[in-house]
Design an enzyme around this catalytic site. Sequence first.
Site, PDB file in Angstrom:
ATOM      1  N   ARG A  77    -137.735 -84.442 -96.762  1.00 24.57           N
ATOM      2  CA  ARG A  77    -138.577 -84.460 -95.567  1.00 24.57           C
ATOM      3  C   ARG A  77    -138.930 -85.877 -95.136  1.00 24.57           C
ATOM      4  O   ARG A  77    -139.263 -86.111 -93.978  1.00 24.57           O
ATOM      5  CB  ARG A  77    -139.802 -83.583 -95.777  1.00 24.57           C
ATOM      6  N   GLU A 114    -145.042 -83.131-110.165  1.00 25.11           N
ATOM      7  CA  GLU A 114    -146.109 -82.259-110.637  1.00 25.11           C
ATOM      8  C   GLU A 114    -145.556 -80.997-111.280  1.00 25.11           C
ATOM      9  O   GLU A 114    -146.239 -80.310-112.010  1.00 25.11           O
ATOM     10  CB  GLU A 114    -147.117 -81.921-109.529  1.00 25.11           C
TER      11      GLU A 114
END
Length: 189
Positions: A77, A114
């Site tokens: 992105r 994460e």
Amino acid sequence: MTARDRPARLSDEQLGQLRARVRDVPGWPEPGVTFKDITPLLADPQMFALAVTGLAAAGQDGDGNTRVDSVAGVEARGFILGAPVAHLLGVGFVPVRKHGKLPGETHAATYALEYGEARLELHRDGIAPGSRVLLVDDVLATGGTLAAAADLVAQGGGRVVAAALLIELEALTGRRRVPGLEVLSLLRA
């Protein structure tokens, strides 16, 4: 909030309009993660243009002059956002890609996400020595991606002037991974 933490050209109303077009997707890509889906924002041409303008502010000085030589966007992105930011600033775009996606010789950096681990690469000739670079990505979470991208720019002989992110997940304290780096986040969650 300091001046360096706030986009120079977007009002609170405009930021609210951007925020309204980001959709939370709980449990994706795995349980416990809430994905920030920016596709509704990208589908709205006015909001997409507004986001690009806001992100480009990080590559400009106080007088609106371009202060970078190139924009490096992080897959995937960061490509969508970074390429039009580079165009708006009048500079070139350099892709920071996932492992194995660039032909030729690359610099590489591995980092923790994460929810896993990943590796980024940058063409060895992608950054001219001494270049001033603006990093662009969609989300700042734990800071691993941003730190790895900054490392790649340094490996190429460039200097990261600032990083521009659409969304910052403040609870994950990603800024700590890039101490001293000017970070502009349009939206905070």
